[in-house]
Write a protein that holds these residues in place. Structure first.
Motif, PDB file in Angstrom:
ATOM      1  N   HIS A  68       0.806  -1.224   0.000  1.00  9.83           N
ATOM      2  CA  HIS A  68       0.000   0.000   0.000  1.00  9.83           C
ATOM      3  C   HIS A  68       0.838   1.271   0.000  1.00  9.83           C
ATOM      4  O   HIS A  68       0.301   2.364   0.158  1.00  9.83           O
ATOM      5  N   ARG A  69       2.133   1.137  -0.171  1.00  9.46           N
ATOM      6  CA  ARG A  69       3.021   2.305  -0.150  1.00  9.46           C
ATOM      7  C   ARG A  69       2.997   2.983  -1.517  1.00  9.46           C
ATOM      8  O   ARG A  69       3.676   2.583  -2.444  1.00  9.46           O
ATOM      9  N   LEU A  70       2.208   4.028  -1.580  1.00 13.10           N
ATOM     10  CA  LEU A  70       2.019   4.750  -2.831  1.00 13.10           C
ATOM     11  C   LEU A  70       1.961   6.245  -2.540  1.00 13.10           C
ATOM     12  O   LEU A  70       1.274   6.674  -1.612  1.00 13.10           O
ATOM     13  N   VAL A  71       2.673   7.009  -3.361  1.00 17.14           N
ATOM     14  CA  VAL A  71       2.596   8.465  -3.322  1.00 17.14           C
ATOM     15  C   VAL A  71       2.210   8.909  -4.723  1.00 17.14           C
ATOM     16  O   VAL A  71       2.835   8.519  -5.711  1.00 17.14           O
ATOM     17  N   ARG A  72       1.155   9.707  -4.810  1.00 18.62           N
ATOM     18  CA  ARG A  72       0.701  10.250  -6.103  1.00 18.62           C
ATOM     19  C   ARG A  72       0.989  11.748  -6.124  1.00 18.62           C
ATOM     20  O   ARG A  72       0.630  12.465  -5.196  1.00 18.62           O
ATOM     21  N   VAL A  73       1.614  12.186  -7.205  1.00 17.42           N
ATOM     22  CA  VAL A  73       1.936  13.590  -7.400  1.00 17.42           C
ATOM     23  C   VAL A  73       1.305  14.016  -8.714  1.00 17.42           C
ATOM     24  O   VAL A  73       1.448  13.326  -9.732  1.00 17.42           O
ATOM     25  N   GLY A  74       0.623  15.131  -8.701  1.00 15.31           N
ATOM     26  CA  GLY A  74      -0.005  15.616  -9.923  1.00 15.31           C
ATOM     27  C   GLY A  74       0.076  17.126 -10.026  1.00 15.31           C
ATOM     28  O   GLY A  74       0.144  17.831  -9.018  1.00 15.31           O
ATOM     29  N   VAL A  75       0.089  17.598 -11.257  1.00 18.74           N
ATOM     30  CA  VAL A  75       0.051  19.039 -11.505  1.00 18.74           C
ATOM     31  C   VAL A  75      -0.819  19.276 -12.737  1.00 18.74           C
ATOM     32  O   VAL A  75      -0.701  18.571 -13.738  1.00 18.74           O
ATOM     33  N   HIS A  76      -1.734  20.231 -12.616  1.00 19.78           N
ATOM     34  CA  HIS A  76      -2.622  20.559 -13.731  1.00 19.78           C
ATOM     35  C   HIS A  76      -3.156  21.981 -13.552  1.00 19.78           C
ATOM     36  O   HIS A  76      -2.972  22.589 -12.501  1.00 19.78           O
ATOM     37  N   ARG A  77      -3.815  22.463 -14.565  1.00 14.75           N
ATOM     38  CA  ARG A  77      -4.481  23.767 -14.459  1.00 14.75           C
ATOM     39  C   ARG A  77      -5.788  23.606 -13.705  1.00 14.75           C
ATOM     40  O   ARG A  77      -6.470  22.603 -13.833  1.00 14.75           O
ATOM     41  N   ALA A  78      -6.138  24.619 -12.952  1.00 14.13           N
ATOM     42  CA  ALA A  78      -7.457  24.644 -12.314  1.00 14.13           C
ATOM     43  C   ALA A  78      -8.513  24.640 -13.411  1.00 14.13           C
ATOM     44  O   ALA A  78      -8.245  25.048 -14.555  1.00 14.13           O
ATOM     45  N   ASP A  79      -9.710  24.183 -13.073  1.00 17.92           N
ATOM     46  CA  ASP A  79     -10.782  24.081 -14.064  1.00 17.92           C
ATOM     47  C   ASP A  79     -11.043  25.389 -14.799  1.00 17.92           C
ATOM     48  O   ASP A  79     -11.327  25.389 -15.994  1.00 17.92           O
ATOM     49  N   ASP A  80     -10.931  26.516 -14.087  1.00 16.19           N
ATOM     50  CA  ASP A  80     -11.191  27.801 -14.739  1.00 16.19           C
ATOM     51  C   ASP A  80      -9.934  28.393 -15.386  1.00 16.19           C
ATOM     52  O   ASP A  80      -9.970  29.494 -15.929  1.00 16.19           O
ATOM     53  N   GLY A  81      -8.807  27.667 -15.306  1.00 14.59           N
ATOM     54  CA  GLY A  81      -7.571  28.106 -15.948  1.00 14.59           C
ATOM     55  C   GLY A  81      -6.829  29.207 -15.215  1.00 14.59           C
ATOM     56  O   GLY A  81      -5.812  29.695 -15.695  1.00 14.59           O
ATOM     57  N   SER A  82      -7.297  29.586 -14.042  1.00 14.92           N
ATOM     58  CA  SER A  82      -6.716  30.729 -13.345  1.00 14.92           C
ATOM     59  C   SER A  82      -5.536  30.375 -12.443  1.00 14.92           C
ATOM     60  O   SER A  82      -4.885  31.267 -11.905  1.00 14.92           O
ATOM     61  N   ALA A  83      -5.279  29.097 -12.259  1.00 15.35           N
ATOM     62  CA  ALA A  83      -4.225  28.688 -11.326  1.00 15.35           C
ATOM     63  C   ALA A  83      -3.634  27.350 -11.753  1.00 15.35           C
ATOM     64  O   ALA A  83      -4.220  26.621 -12.551  1.00 15.35           O
TER      65      ALA A  83
END
Length: 95
Positions: A68-83
């Protein structure tokens, strides 16, 4: 000093730096990155944030069964594109 900074590359670089540690602790690290623009930031300061977050996540999963040793890393634009949104999830017990 703020410079055009690729957050995806900074996160990927930090994950590579911690790869041996993750492997020794039998932890999987998943990284997903959407199409994001460069960010005006101090890259050294951001990389320190990534290092702290990922080190904490690796520490958090050290006490769960290896399967169960899992680290998830993600990066994306906010839904409205502002961040830009960066997320770090781990399977640890929490604080």
């Amino acid at each position: 000093e703020r410079l055009p900074t690729d957050v995806r590359e900074g996160l990927a670089s930090t994950i590579r730096l911690l790869a041996d540690r993750a492997e020794r602790s039998e932890t999987s690290v998943e990284f997903t990155a959407g199409d994001i623009p460069l960010l005006q930031a101090n890259p050294a300061q951001l990389n320190q944030v990534w290092m702290n977050l990922l080190t904490n996540a690796l520490d958090a999963v050290a006490h769960v069964p290896p399967a169960h040793r899992l680290v998830r890393v993600g990066v994306h634009r906010a839904d409205d594109g502002s961040a830009i949104v960066v997320s770090v999830q781990d399977a640890g017990d929490g604080m």
